[in-house]
Design a protein around this motif. Sequence first.
Motif, PDB file in Angstrom:
ATOM      1  N   ARG B  48     -35.951   5.215   1.529  1.00 26.24           N
ATOM      2  CA  ARG B  48     -35.668   3.952   0.843  1.00 26.24           C
ATOM      3  C   ARG B  48     -36.030   2.770   1.730  1.00 26.24           C
ATOM      4  N   ALA B  52     -38.857   0.018   0.849  1.00 27.42           N
ATOM      5  CA  ALA B  52     -38.465  -1.386   0.782  1.00 27.42           C
ATOM      6  C   ALA B  52     -39.381  -2.227   1.666  1.00 27.42           C
ATOM      7  N   ALA B  56     -41.197  -4.367  -1.009  1.00 25.81           N
ATOM      8  CA  ALA B  56     -40.605  -5.708  -1.070  1.00 25.81           C
ATOM      9  C   ALA B  56     -41.011  -6.535   0.147  1.00 25.81           C
ATOM     10  N   ILE B 177     -33.432  -4.655   7.584  1.00 27.93           N
ATOM     11  CA  ILE B 177     -33.408  -4.933   6.148  1.00 27.93           C
ATOM     12  C   ILE B 177     -33.159  -6.418   5.894  1.00 27.93           C
ATOM     13  N   LEU B 181     -36.045  -8.353   4.182  1.00 29.35           N
ATOM     14  CA  LEU B 181     -35.816  -8.532   2.745  1.00 29.35           C
ATOM     15  C   LEU B 181     -34.940  -9.748   2.408  1.00 29.35           C
TER      16      LEU B 181
END
Lengths: 206, 206
Positions: B48, B52, B56, B177, B181
């Motif tokens: 994941r 990501a 993203a 992250i 993100l």
Amino acid sequence: MWIAELSRRTDVPVPTIKYYLREGLLAPGESVGATRARYGEEHIRRLRLIRALVEAGGLSLARVRGVLAAVDEEERELHEVLGAAHAALLPEHLVAEDTTLDRVDRLIKDRGWHVDTGSPDRVLLAGALDALERVGYHLDDALLDVYATAADEVGTADVAHLPSGEDRPRTVESTVIVTALGAPVLLALRRLAQQNASAERFGHRH
Amino acid sequence: MWIAELSRRTDVPVPTIKYYLREGLLAPGESVGATRARYGEEHIRRLRLIRALVEAGGLSLARVRGVLAAVDEEERELHEVLGAAHAALLPEHLVAEDTTLDRVDRLIKDRGWHVDTGSPDRVLLAGALDALERVGYHLDDALLDVYATAADEVGTADVAHLPSGEDRPRTVESTVIVTALGAPVLLALRRLAQQNASAERFGHRH
């Protein structure tokens, strides 16, 4: 000036300039005879804008074309051009969960922001929040509120620093430049601030 | 679980998972016989994270590899890992004018930020300011100050919201992250705020 000088003053190679002319990104110069043309200061500005969007903004030529189209639309209200330029700067396939879009709309309403309900930036934000959820990171309301307040300070200052709407082409161009090229400034500052906060939270004092 | 279930639960096709395994982005599963392997929850999380960063975050696989290497370095101090992850998230060729780097260093000093003098984020910021100068837009000290204050609020909140350093892999992963993100969240909010400010400054009241 001839194309050679245009190339020298903008650092853009002549073949690249010719390519932009063929692709319609750059307006033709004033024809002098069958094969030569003269260029002006507006060509220098436009070339610099294209290069900035491509090199610093990381945009594809297709995206640049869309941004320039928004810049050149003279009939639109100035505040609508910002929306059009934003839309052109966006990735093509925007998707988001309905519940996240609802969350975004609540935030916009709570802040009293005047935003077109059809604005793709709504979907951009919801999609960014979805991407975080997918890796198991929920950006909670408290943190989102900090982000929104900070973004409001920056966005308001951005617009306040734009030249007055009277020199319309310059205002529109500045809007695009600030949106596309101000973003990396803000993100780099955030990284530096994160490093500082991380050193304070996790670092050993020497 | 077998690879088919891993694929189903992460929405990543089996051939892609096999590619990540070959490239060493994903640790091998536990071998069961010569051709089969079992995978665990840690594989789901890692997959994941990779998706990501790629989807993203828009990172290339080479960049993802660098980020994961920083995440997996267990010997480093936690606050140094943030710097390593930042460096891995950066473009490869960073350049900036010396005078702009001096401007950035003054800003860091004035704010009392603890930032490694070798941090590539300094050059990232200076290069972003240079890109604006090249298109004739000077981001003056007053506006830069608004950006820095907003970035400080966000960066401080980002780090405060990280899990405690005790669960080290989770803290490091969350750091990556949030940095990669969280950026699009902040930028989307800034666009919405710009639209609001633009409507207030240039829009006609209906």
